[in-house]
Design an enzyme around this catalytic site. Structure first.
Site, PDB file in Angstrom:
ATOM      1  CG  ASP A  22      -1.998   0.794   1.150  1.00  0.00           C
ATOM      2  OD1 ASP A  22      -2.296   1.384   0.091  1.00  0.00           O
ATOM      3  OD2 ASP A  22      -2.711   1.168   2.391  1.00  0.00           O
ATOM      4  CG  ASN A  70      -7.888  -1.656  -5.369  1.00  0.00           C
ATOM      5  OD1 ASN A  70      -6.835  -2.559  -5.665  1.00  0.00           O
ATOM      6  ND2 ASN A  70      -7.834  -0.810  -4.789  1.00  0.00           N
TER       7      ASN A  70
HETATM    8  C1  FPP Z   1      -1.902   0.356  -3.117  1.00  0.00           C
HETATM    9  O1  FPP Z   1      -1.544   1.690  -3.383  1.00  0.00           O
HETATM   10  C2  FPP Z   1      -1.452  -0.279  -4.348  1.00  0.00           C
HETATM   11  C3  FPP Z   1      -2.113  -0.930  -5.322  1.00  0.00           C
HETATM   12  C4  FPP Z   1      -3.706  -0.896  -5.232  1.00  0.00           C
HETATM   13  C5  FPP Z   1      -1.688  -1.559  -6.490  1.00  0.00           C
HETATM   14  C6  FPP Z   1      -0.371  -2.570  -6.152  1.00  0.00           C
HETATM   15  C7  FPP Z   1       0.234  -2.266  -7.380  1.00  0.00           C
HETATM   16  C8  FPP Z   1       1.862  -2.833  -7.425  1.00  0.00           C
HETATM   17  C9  FPP Z   1       2.534  -2.697  -6.264  1.00  0.00           C
HETATM   18  C10 FPP Z   1       2.594  -2.709  -8.800  1.00  0.00           C
HETATM   19  C11 FPP Z   1       2.621  -3.952  -9.292  1.00  0.00           C
HETATM   20  C12 FPP Z   1       1.353  -4.225 -10.000  1.00  0.00           C
HETATM   21  C13 FPP Z   1       0.801  -5.447 -10.622  1.00  0.00           C
HETATM   22  C14 FPP Z   1      -0.118  -5.480 -11.333  1.00  0.00           C
HETATM   23  C15 FPP Z   1       1.616  -6.898 -10.313  1.00  0.00           C
HETATM   24  P1  FPP Z   1      -2.669   2.948  -3.420  1.00  0.00           P
HETATM   25  O2  FPP Z   1      -2.618   3.111  -4.905  1.00  0.00           O
HETATM   26  O3  FPP Z   1      -3.672   2.496  -2.548  1.00  0.00           O
HETATM   27  O4  FPP Z   1      -1.955   3.986  -2.621  1.00  0.00           O
HETATM   28  P2  FPP Z   1      -2.594   5.052  -1.807  1.00  0.00           P
HETATM   29  O5  FPP Z   1      -3.219   4.341  -0.825  1.00  0.00           O
HETATM   30  O6  FPP Z   1      -1.450   5.931  -1.473  1.00  0.00           O
HETATM   31  O7  FPP Z   1      -3.336   5.793  -2.859  1.00  0.00           O
END
Ligand code: FPP
Length: 249
Positions: A22, A70
């Site tokens: 995250d 998501n």
């Molecule tokens: C959460 O950060 C992350 C995700 C929803 C996606 C996770 C993806 C990766 C680590 C890249 C690798 C991807 C694949 C498809 C293998 P967030 O966007 O919720 O962060 P925030 O809470 O700070 O907005």
């Protein structure tokens, strides 16, 4: 073994680690970057983590890549995340195959782009006899949804109420062979499971760090393992009385 200068007991590593990756979005916005740039950086952190995993005694990693919740994100962001999975397949899958990693997918295929489903099918098929580490990618996954799909499978098999027990239900999960998760790591300071592997995490040790996923380093992983190695896992049994409790007795 030593990771990033931190001494860890080889015989006390978790067998199965779950990671809620995250903080990509916040990492990006704090730098004035697009959310996509945050996810790209998250992908780099994921690659670094897989290189580290190979050197540790951890056998299984379940990574939360994309949750059922998501879908509420913008179409651009969704497209970008699926694009990252395609890139991962092209650039990382050959290395994973060479390392004899067994790649798995957890979650619901329904709703994913058809070529993404084909990528998961191919990765699973081409690595199914591999005896190295297990990499379980949770995509379009949520814990409640997995339990709901398990219940549906039971009914489709003609199951009746008296057939249900823990073993039967566990065997109907997406990958029963992976068993329980020993350690869940969540980055970015949030302290919740957010529907991640609910059944498998029933007795998991939980570790939260303020580090955003793109910054998650070998040292951060070593600190999580060190914390895990200091925990007493009782699985519901009574523990040794602590000194303070003995004084009270
Ligand atoms: C959460 O950060 C992350 C995700 C929803 C996606 C996770 C993806 C990766 C680590 C890249 C690798 C991807 C694949 C498809 C293998 P967030 O966007 O919720 O962060 P925030 O809470 O700070 O907005």
């Amino acid at each position: 073994m030593k990771i990033a200068g931190i001494d860890l007991a080889d015989d006390k590593f978790p067998q199965h680690v779950g990671i809620i990756m995250d903080g990509n979005g916040r990492w990006a916005s704090e730098r004035g970057y697009s959310r996509q740039r945050g996810h790209n950086a998250g992908m780099q952190a994921l690659k670094d983590f897989l290189n580290l995993l190979e050197k540790t005694p951890v056998h299984i990693a379940t990574l939360f890549c994309f949750s059922k919740e998501n879908w509420k994100r913008s179409q651009d962001e969704l497209d970008g995340l699926f694009q990252l999975l395609r890139q991962f397949y092209r650039s990382e899958f050959p290395t994973l195959k060479k390392r004899k990693v067994h790649v798995l997918h957890s979650g619901d295929y329904a709703g994913l782009p058809p070529d993404v489903v084909r990528i998961f099918e191919t990765m699973q098929k081409e690595t199914r006899d591999n005896k190295g580490k297990v990499l379980n990618l949770a995509m379009n996954y949520s814990g409640r949804d997995e339990l709901m799909r398990a219940a549906r499978r039971l009914l489709l098999q003609g199951g009746s109420p008296e057939d249900i027990n823990e073993e039967v239900l566990a065997a109907l999960l997406d990958h029963p062979e992976l068993g329980d998760i020993d350690l869940v790591i969540r980055t970015s300071g949030e302290q919740r499971l957010s529907n991640f592997s609910l059944w498998q995490s029933a007795y998991a040790e939980l570790y939260f760090t303020n580090i955003y996923w793109p910054d998650f380093s070998d040292k951060d992983f070593a600190e999580a393992i060190l914390a895990y190695q200091g925990r007493e896992r009782r699985f519901g049994a009574a523990g040794e009385p602590r000194e303070s409790e003995m004084l009270r007795a």
